[in-house]
Scaffold this motif. Sequence first.
Motif, PDB file in Angstrom:
ATOM      1  N   GLU A 198       1.370   9.542  -5.241  1.00  0.00           N
ATOM      2  CA  GLU A 198       1.788  10.805  -4.872  1.00  0.00           C
ATOM      3  C   GLU A 198       2.924  11.586  -5.822  1.00  0.00           C
ATOM      4  OE1 GLU A 198       1.638  14.131  -2.563  1.00  0.00           O
ATOM      5  OE2 GLU A 198       0.430  12.425  -2.367  1.00  0.00           O
ATOM      6  N   GLU A 244       0.919   4.168  -2.640  1.00  0.00           N
ATOM      7  CA  GLU A 244       0.843   5.543  -2.315  1.00  0.00           C
ATOM      8  C   GLU A 244       1.789   6.565  -2.841  1.00  0.00           C
ATOM      9  OE1 GLU A 244       0.203   5.537   1.882  1.00  0.00           O
ATOM     10  OE2 GLU A 244      -1.653   4.830   1.816  1.00  0.00           O
ATOM     11  N   ARG A 291       1.082  -1.102  -0.028  1.00  0.00           N
ATOM     12  CA  ARG A 291       0.016   0.017  -0.136  1.00  0.00           C
ATOM     13  C   ARG A 291       1.016   1.363   0.059  1.00  0.00           C
ATOM     14  NH1 ARG A 291      -3.652  -1.875   5.096  1.00  0.00           N
ATOM     15  NH2 ARG A 291      -1.512  -2.305   5.716  1.00  0.00           N
TER      16      ARG A 291
END
Length: 736
Positions: free
Chosen positions: A593, A589, A585
């Motif tokens: 980002e 992310e 995860r």
Amino acid sequence: MIALRTFATIAPWRGSMIRDPLTLMPVRYKLPLTFAFLCVVAFGLGGYVVTTTARDALERQIRLRLDDQAANTQLAIDRSLELLGRRVEDFASDGHIRLELQRAQDAPTVEREAARRELIRHLRTNKLPLVPEFVDARVLGREGEEVVRAYARAAAPPEGFSRDGLWFGPLVPPDGDCPFPSFVLSTPLTAIDGTRLLGFLQILVRADLWANRLRKSLARSPLEEIRLGLSGRDGYRLPLIPSDPGGGPGSMPDIANPGAALAFSSTNARTGWAVDLSVDSSALSLPIRTLVSTFIYVGITLVVLAALLLLPSRQFLLKPLAELESAARRITDGDFSARVGYRSNDEVGHLSQAFDVMAGAIQERTHRLARAAQDLEYREAEIRFERDRLNTVIHSMEDGLFILDNRSRVTLANAAAREVLAELGRRHGSVAPGECRRGERSEGSCLDCLAQFARPAKGCVVTIGTNVYDIQATPLSDPQGVEIGRILVSRNVTERLRQAEQQSHQERMSVLGEVAAVMAHEMNNPLAAISMFSQMLIDGLEASSPLRTHAEVVHRNTLSCKRTIRSLLDMATTSSLEKADFDPRDLVEDVVELLRPIAERGGTMLLVEGAGAVGSANGDELQLRQALVNLVMNAIQALSEIEDGIVTIEIADRADGVLLRVRDNGPGIPEKLRDHVFEPFFTTKPAGEGTGLGLPTSRRIASAQGGRLTLGSAEKGTMFELLIPQALGMTKEHGS
């Protein structure tokens, strides 16, 4: 003889049109039997015509006599019934009967019974004895109810009798109440003044006594064996001629042979009874049968005499015919030197001479055929040897070879051509020319055109299963130059293409190694400075500062660039992996980002699905981040021309690892390009916008980690699936 020759000349078709019906019979019996047969046919036809004419005339006379007899019988029956009817009407006009009937209906009860007894006495004593055929009588009231009955012989009053006048009832066969055949006569009873109806008087008539009296009044018929009788509606027959003294009342003797009887029937208008007349024509046709017998005896006698006279003459035909048969059998057994040698000027002699000429011609032609057969056998052996040698060469070839005729049917094929023939059969249902599409150079069109004889023969390269075949077609023409088929040779070039591809790949890897070395030398120094100063910036900022987050992003991407440069070197050289457990995860992310600003500038939305409870993964996180960045960047670039583009990154926990699925809603990858997307330097982007190394590098990274990268199937857009191995502890938990 001249007539026979002339007939043989003008009728050459007779042998094929007329077939001998006595083919199994010797010739010495055919002539006598043929004459005998003609005699039998002549006498048979003559006898048939004579007897048929006589029989028809006799039947016409019999029918005329039957018509006369029927008319006389009807007249006699009408007269007899008229006398009986008048007698019954006389009984009904008796005043005493009418007065007593009126008293039995209208008087007091005591007087009524006396009137009934008086009526019974009067009928028994004064009326019924007057006519022997009258055996019983009854008096009915106005409504048809019974008032009195003279005896108990009569059954219930018949239904449907006429109330207007004299009525004759049907013939009734004997039964338990009345042991003789009978019928009823009915007439109305009126008052003395004739003004009103009192009832009805019905007399039971004994039919057999009446028939005996009627029989005496009938004129004797000139026809013997005649049968005359009366039939009621229920099928009962009352005989009139002849009487049947031993058959009992009401029976009628039958004709011995009903099929030979001539019958006639007419209906009596007064009673409705049928008058049946029949006569046994077999007894009357005795003279005709005698005439037929005479014809038969005379015919047999003539046949026997003709046969006896013709039997000696058969010897004139036996000897030459026997010699002819013997010579024919010798020729059949192979002795072509057989001859008959019979000389005569008749038809048999001519036949023998013609047979000898034919035998000589057969002998000469047989010798010629024997020599020709020897030559043919020698040439056939040579051709067979050449054919076997050619078949051996063809079937030992590594290349496939098959021949098609001008109807696209396979006439010859070796084992190496089976796969190509199977593909042709699968595409067309049979090896037949398909639709040869002009202007299209696909493999399918090339395969269709192989058997299309309307187009020139050409070669093509097709892929069948996992093999690639180079097929060359050569026209096969007849001596006139017309194309009657095609010879097709298929060569399996799969291994050659694989070696060429491997050599090309090695050459590209060599170039890539040189490029990677130059890039590493030129970019490592600037990246080292960026990494050092970003690290110093991170250390100098407080943890709550928003600039610290940006500095960390710069530092991580600097490290990613360094790793990317190192991955370029790994495309040509093998590098070591730094595997460790990490949270997938966090990996997703970080990538989102990093790429969110680029996606938002292009109007694309990044979504993450399934980021809930997912287990840890194991691998080199930096390399896997680079692989995921490549996949997401490709998706963002594919959506650059699409409004409301969406790139979805889905995280799923599976038994064999953690699955990262990157899916977009773009135009997708064409089917014909799906097999080439993982090839190095293959790109669909415009020149200068792509190198074709992203997907090959990502697949190499996944394979090096123990995972895999595949192109999935999506209803819309493109979907890539990246499978990452699970952490060691998670694998044990799944296994337990």
